[in-house]
Design a protein around this motif. Structure first.
Motif, PDB file in Angstrom:
ATOM      1  N   GLN A 130       0.839  -1.185   0.000  1.00  0.00           N
ATOM      2  CA  GLN A 130       0.000   0.000   0.000  1.00  0.00           C
ATOM      3  C   GLN A 130       0.879   1.241   0.000  1.00  0.00           C
ATOM      4  OE1 GLN A 130      -2.438  -0.183   3.481  1.00  0.00           O
ATOM      5  NE2 GLN A 130      -2.633   2.014   3.669  1.00  0.00           N
ATOM      6  N   PHE A 132       0.770   4.783   0.238  1.00  0.00           N
ATOM      7  CA  PHE A 132       0.029   6.009   0.571  1.00  0.00           C
ATOM      8  C   PHE A 132       0.985   7.071   1.133  1.00  0.00           C
ATOM      9  CE2 PHE A 132      -4.430   4.005   1.651  1.00  0.00           C
ATOM     10  CZ  PHE A 132      -4.464   3.416   0.402  1.00  0.00           C
ATOM     11  N   SER A 133       1.654   6.736   2.264  1.00  0.00           N
ATOM     12  CA  SER A 133       2.412   7.745   3.021  1.00  0.00           C
ATOM     13  C   SER A 133       3.619   8.243   2.235  1.00  0.00           C
ATOM     14  CB  SER A 133       2.918   7.149   4.338  1.00  0.00           C
ATOM     15  OG  SER A 133       1.855   6.609   5.073  1.00  0.00           O
ATOM     16  N   GLY A 138       1.784  11.951   5.974  1.00  0.00           N
ATOM     17  CA  GLY A 138       1.361  10.744   6.690  1.00  0.00           C
ATOM     18  C   GLY A 138      -0.077  10.962   7.132  1.00  0.00           C
ATOM     19  N   THR A 139      -0.232  11.569   8.323  1.00  0.00           N
ATOM     20  CA  THR A 139      -1.568  11.975   8.761  1.00  0.00           C
ATOM     21  C   THR A 139      -2.170  12.933   7.736  1.00  0.00           C
ATOM     22  OG1 THR A 139      -0.855  11.793  11.049  1.00  0.00           O
ATOM     23  CG2 THR A 139      -2.838  13.096  10.632  1.00  0.00           C
ATOM     24  N   TRP A 163       7.588   4.259   4.388  1.00  0.00           N
ATOM     25  CA  TRP A 163       6.939   3.336   5.338  1.00  0.00           C
ATOM     26  C   TRP A 163       6.076   2.294   4.610  1.00  0.00           C
ATOM     27  CZ3 TRP A 163      10.100   5.182   8.431  1.00  0.00           C
ATOM     28  CH2 TRP A 163      10.134   6.516   8.836  1.00  0.00           C
ATOM     29  N   SER A 165       5.059  -0.960   3.916  1.00  0.00           N
ATOM     30  CA  SER A 165       5.246  -2.340   4.388  1.00  0.00           C
ATOM     31  C   SER A 165       5.157  -3.302   3.211  1.00  0.00           C
ATOM     32  CB  SER A 165       4.157  -2.712   5.394  1.00  0.00           C
ATOM     33  OG  SER A 165       4.133  -1.810   6.466  1.00  0.00           O
ATOM     34  N   PHE A 213       9.564  -1.969   6.814  1.00  0.00           N
ATOM     35  CA  PHE A 213       9.467  -0.682   6.133  1.00  0.00           C
ATOM     36  C   PHE A 213      10.330  -0.585   4.880  1.00  0.00           C
ATOM     37  CE2 PHE A 213       8.446   1.710  10.279  1.00  0.00           C
ATOM     38  CZ  PHE A 213       7.099   1.592  10.031  1.00  0.00           C
ATOM     39  N   THR A 356       3.832  -0.559  17.240  1.00  0.00           N
ATOM     40  CA  THR A 356       3.343   0.192  16.076  1.00  0.00           C
ATOM     41  C   THR A 356       1.859   0.544  16.203  1.00  0.00           C
ATOM     42  OG1 THR A 356       2.604  -1.703  14.766  1.00  0.00           O
ATOM     43  CG2 THR A 356       4.942  -1.130  14.640  1.00  0.00           C
ATOM     44  N   ILE A 359       0.152   4.113  15.534  1.00  0.00           N
ATOM     45  CA  ILE A 359       0.816   4.864  14.449  1.00  0.00           C
ATOM     46  C   ILE A 359       0.313   4.326  13.111  1.00  0.00           C
ATOM     47  CG2 ILE A 359       2.984   5.652  13.436  1.00  0.00           C
ATOM     48  CD1 ILE A 359       4.355   4.803  16.083  1.00  0.00           C
ATOM     49  N   ALA A 360       0.506   2.999  12.899  1.00  0.00           N
ATOM     50  CA  ALA A 360       0.073   2.392  11.630  1.00  0.00           C
ATOM     51  C   ALA A 360      -1.441   2.551  11.471  1.00  0.00           C
ATOM     52  CB  ALA A 360       0.445   0.908  11.623  1.00  0.00           C
ATOM     53  N   ALA A 363      -2.629   7.602  13.196  1.00  0.00           N
ATOM     54  CA  ALA A 363      -2.175   7.829  14.575  1.00  0.00           C
ATOM     55  C   ALA A 363      -3.353   7.784  15.552  1.00  0.00           C
ATOM     56  CB  ALA A 363      -1.469   9.183  14.666  1.00  0.00           C
ATOM     57  N   GLU A 365      -3.933   9.679  18.030  1.00  0.00           N
ATOM     58  CA  GLU A 365      -4.501  11.012  18.278  1.00  0.00           C
ATOM     59  C   GLU A 365      -5.488  11.393  17.179  1.00  0.00           C
ATOM     60  OE1 GLU A 365      -1.350  10.200  18.305  1.00  0.00           O
ATOM     61  OE2 GLU A 365      -0.628  10.638  20.332  1.00  0.00           O
ATOM     62  N   ASN A 369      -9.323  12.504  17.403  1.00  0.00           N
ATOM     63  CA  ASN A 369      -9.929  13.677  16.733  1.00  0.00           C
ATOM     64  C   ASN A 369     -11.224  13.280  16.039  1.00  0.00           C
ATOM     65  OD1 ASN A 369      -7.804  15.295  17.457  1.00  0.00           O
ATOM     66  ND2 ASN A 369      -6.821  15.308  15.436  1.00  0.00           N
TER      67      ASN A 369
HETATM   68  C1  LIG Z   1       4.048  -0.542  11.254  1.00  0.00           C
HETATM   69  C2  LIG Z   1       3.661   0.507  10.273  1.00  0.00           C
HETATM   70  C3  LIG Z   1       3.310   0.122   8.992  1.00  0.00           C
HETATM   71  C4  LIG Z   1       2.975   1.083   8.048  1.00  0.00           C
HETATM   72  N1  LIG Z   1       2.696   0.669   6.782  1.00  0.00           N
HETATM   73  C5  LIG Z   1       2.379   1.566   5.835  1.00  0.00           C
HETATM   74  C6  LIG Z   1       2.127   1.140   4.500  1.00  0.00           C
HETATM   75  O1  LIG Z   1       2.191  -0.042   4.189  1.00  0.00           O
HETATM   76  N2  LIG Z   1       1.826   2.071   3.585  1.00  0.00           N
HETATM   77  C7  LIG Z   1       1.755   3.405   3.892  1.00  0.00           C
HETATM   78  O2  LIG Z   1       1.437   4.196   3.011  1.00  0.00           O
HETATM   79  N3  LIG Z   1       2.026   3.853   5.153  1.00  0.00           N
HETATM   80  C8  LIG Z   1       2.343   2.960   6.124  1.00  0.00           C
HETATM   81  N4  LIG Z   1       2.619   3.374   7.400  1.00  0.00           N
HETATM   82  C9  LIG Z   1       2.666   4.801   7.681  1.00  0.00           C
HETATM   83  C10 LIG Z   1       1.512   5.284   8.535  1.00  0.00           C
HETATM   84  O3  LIG Z   1       0.321   5.322   7.798  1.00  0.00           O
HETATM   85  C11 LIG Z   1       1.908   6.660   9.062  1.00  0.00           C
HETATM   86  O4  LIG Z   1       3.041   6.490   9.912  1.00  0.00           O
HETATM   87  C12 LIG Z   1       0.802   7.314   9.826  1.00  0.00           C
HETATM   88  O5  LIG Z   1      -0.262   7.654   8.986  1.00  0.00           O
HETATM   89  C13 LIG Z   1       1.299   8.600  10.545  1.00  0.00           C
HETATM   90  O6  LIG Z   1       1.930   9.442   9.639  1.00  0.00           O
HETATM   91  P1  LIG Z   1       3.419  10.004   9.933  1.00  0.00           P
HETATM   92  O7  LIG Z   1       4.309   8.859  10.281  1.00  0.00           O
HETATM   93  O8  LIG Z   1       3.822  10.875   8.799  1.00  0.00           O
HETATM   94  O9  LIG Z   1       3.284  10.859  11.246  1.00  0.00           O
HETATM   95  P2  LIG Z   1       2.744  12.348  11.354  1.00  0.00           P
HETATM   96  O10 LIG Z   1       1.584  12.549  10.469  1.00  0.00           O
HETATM   97  O11 LIG Z   1       3.918  13.282  11.212  1.00  0.00           O
HETATM   98  O12 LIG Z   1       2.264  12.367  12.843  1.00  0.00           O
HETATM   99  C14 LIG Z   1       3.200  12.238  13.920  1.00  0.00           C
HETATM  100  C15 LIG Z   1       2.456  12.399  15.215  1.00  0.00           C
HETATM  101  O13 LIG Z   1       1.943  13.737  15.295  1.00  0.00           O
HETATM  102  C16 LIG Z   1       0.678  13.750  15.928  1.00  0.00           C
HETATM  103  N5  LIG Z   1      -0.319  14.300  14.986  1.00  0.00           N
HETATM  104  C17 LIG Z   1      -0.185  14.490  13.652  1.00  0.00           C
HETATM  105  N6  LIG Z   1      -1.289  15.042  13.121  1.00  0.00           N
HETATM  106  C18 LIG Z   1      -2.161  15.180  14.148  1.00  0.00           C
HETATM  107  C19 LIG Z   1      -3.482  15.697  14.249  1.00  0.00           C
HETATM  108  N7  LIG Z   1      -4.139  16.144  13.184  1.00  0.00           N
HETATM  109  N8  LIG Z   1      -4.070  15.715  15.479  1.00  0.00           N
HETATM  110  C20 LIG Z   1      -3.423  15.254  16.576  1.00  0.00           C
HETATM  111  N9  LIG Z   1      -2.170  14.753  16.540  1.00  0.00           N
HETATM  112  C21 LIG Z   1      -1.542  14.733  15.352  1.00  0.00           C
HETATM  113  C22 LIG Z   1       0.374  12.307  16.297  1.00  0.00           C
HETATM  114  O14 LIG Z   1       0.847  12.054  17.601  1.00  0.00           O
HETATM  115  C23 LIG Z   1       1.207  11.518  15.331  1.00  0.00           C
HETATM  116  O15 LIG Z   1       1.522  10.223  15.829  1.00  0.00           O
HETATM  117  C24 LIG Z   1       2.959   2.447   8.383  1.00  0.00           C
HETATM  118  C25 LIG Z   1       3.304   2.846   9.691  1.00  0.00           C
HETATM  119  C26 LIG Z   1       3.645   1.885  10.626  1.00  0.00           C
HETATM  120  C27 LIG Z   1       4.033   2.334  12.006  1.00  0.00           C
END
Ligand SMILES: Cc1cc2nc3c(=O)[nH]c(=O)nc-3n(C[C@H](O)[C@H](O)[C@H](O)COP(=O)(O)OP(=O)(O)OC[C@H]3O[C@@H](n4cnc5c(N)ncnc54)[C@H](O)[C@@H]3O)c2cc1C
Length: 382
Positions: A130, A132-133, A138-139, A163, A165, A213, A356, A359-360, A363, A365, A369
């Motif tokens: 997948q 996406f990120s 990410g978020t 990220w 997987s 990852f 994980t 986060i996965a 998040a 949080e 929301n």
């Molecule tokens: C084990 C694992 C497998 C994954 N596999 C995949 C995959 O196969 N494909 C893929 O595309 N992605 C994958 N991901 C990525 C995952 O979708 C993202 O890590 C996740 O969406 C968070 O995005 P980020 O890491 O950019 O963190 P950020 O978006 O930077 O967020 C970091 C932290 O900031 C805080 N935060 C951010 N925005 C907000 C908000 N609006 N309100 C409150 N708090 C907030 C939260 O505490 C959050 O944990 C995987 C992640 C993990 C851990």
């Protein structure tokens, strides 16, 4: 809502358990499942395992008959998820195809795409990943920058994902790329082979697994027009629909429940379970696990009744995160020596998966929301 399983559900679970008992190698937890479902041994094993599963018609029985299933419905799907995820997901990333990529193709795909992509999932022949990120998305997924430029009778894709997987060994990627507009309106979905010319996959060793990852780079990757799922710019609708499936797709509570039983066995063997404080902590963890199970069943009940996805999904997801953490806290507090390489494979696999959680798939949080806005109806903060 009736919480009892039907005779047919019980028979299905028994059939599945009998298959799994027979097919999983003896050293399953200490070797294959030790590094999670993206570990190389498990991914290698998944090829023959999935084909045997398909021969028994145990991959997509919940799908409609028109697409290779038996219309068995959402409860049969959660039974599969409970039995697979609590054993470290021996299918590896086939579950992505069976749980949400397949249903997304059924809902948004052309007849030709259904023909091309659904059968290989039902036959257990294709591992998905997948994309996406991205580094800055990410978020805030709507900020993604990977572009698919229309070019002749197809698209040329440039950009990068992070990220991702399973990408090092998966066959097919469900990719989000931007065609045209910025923001949510430009997001489009593509399905393409991971070994397409111009794709480079670079593994990122991580604390939870050295194999999970990856970064994925796209340099002038040419795909035909029929690699696009849905219309240009329809990607956001597709993703928000399917993320409901992803968020509770893996029955994490069942893995936590079985790990908790395993922890209690170790605590008893060490004489620690006689301590009332420790028993109390185990009971609290059990309550968290069973709450997550029931909240997930509320979502499955809605799905079985063909109700549209609702904010119940976020409540169930958050509850699963809490349950994972409660059980992982027990093993790290009272059995830390069993979380090392020479320790207990099942405890270690659960603990690293729990790192994980939150986060996965979005998040913790962010789930909160969503709960505050869409479930409780609270206004956005200033
Ligand atoms: C084990 C694992 C497998 C994954 N596999 C995949 C995959 O196969 N494909 C893929 O595309 N992605 C994958 N991901 C990525 C995952 O979708 C993202 O890590 C996740 O969406 C968070 O995005 P980020 O890491 O950019 O963190 P950020 O978006 O930077 O967020 C970091 C932290 O900031 C805080 N935060 C951010 N925005 C907000 C908000 N609006 N309100 C409150 N708090 C907030 C939260 O505490 C959050 O944990 C995987 C992640 C993990 C851990």
């Amino acid at each position: 809502m009736d919480f009892g399983w039907t005779t047919s559900d019980d028979a299905y679970r028994a059939e599945l358990v009998s298959f799994l008992t027979q097919e999983l190698p003896n050293n399953w937890w200490d070797s294959f499942a030790y590094d999670g479902p993206s570990g190389p041994e498990l991914m290698n094993n998944a090829g023959s395992f999935n084909r045997k599963l398909a021969q028994k018609d145990l991959i997509v029985r919940h799908w409609p008959q028109a697409y290779g299933g038996q219309d068995a419905g959402a409860w049969k799907q959660i039974i599969v998820s409970e039995e697979m995820w609590s054993r470290g997901e021996p299918r590896s990333s086939l579950y992505l195809g069976a749980n949400w990529a397949g249903p997304a193709i059924m809902k948004f795909g052309t007849e030709a795409q259904k023909h091309r992509f659904l059968r290989p999932i039902a036959d257990g022949e294709v591992l998905w990943c997948q994309g996406f990120s991205e580094p800055e998305a990410g978020t805030d997924l709507a900020n993604m920058k990977t572009r698919a430029e229309p070019d002749g009778d197809g698209y040329v894709i440039n950009g990068s994902k992070v990220w991702t997987s399973y990408a090092a060994r998966a066959d097919t990627m469900f990719l989000l790329a931007r065609v045209g507009a910025t923001g949510k309106g430009g997001v489009s979905c593509f399905i393409l082979p991971v070994d397409a010319a111009g794709i480079t996959v670079r593994p990122i060793p991580a604390i939870h697994s050295p194999h999970d990852f990856n970064e994925v780079f796209f340099t002038d990757v040419r795909v035909p027009a029929d690699a696009r799922l849905g219309e240009e710019g329809q990607g956001w609708d597709i993703v928000t629909t399917i993320l409901h499936y992803e968020r509770i797709g893996a029955a994490r509570y069942e893995f936590s429940r079985r790990t908790l039983d395993h922890i209690v066995t170790h605590l008893k063997a060490r004489g620690l379970f006689d301590d009332p404080a420790i028993r109390g902590e185990c009971s609290k963890a059990l309550a968290e696990v069973e709450a997550a199970r029931l909240l997930t069943y509320v979502v499955i009940d809605g799905r079985a009744k063909n109700l549209p996805p609702s904010a119940d999904t976020y409540v169930a997801r958050y509850s699963m995160i809490q349950a994972d953490h409660a059980v992982a806290n027990l093993s790290s507090t009272y059995l830390p020596d069993l979380l090392t390489h020479d320790g207990d494979g099942m405890l270690r696999a659960h603990f690293t998966a729990a790192i994980t959680a939150g986060i996965a798939a979005g998040a913790a949080e962010v789930q909160l929301n969503m709960i505050s806005g869409r479930y409780l109806g609270l206004p956005h903060g200033a």
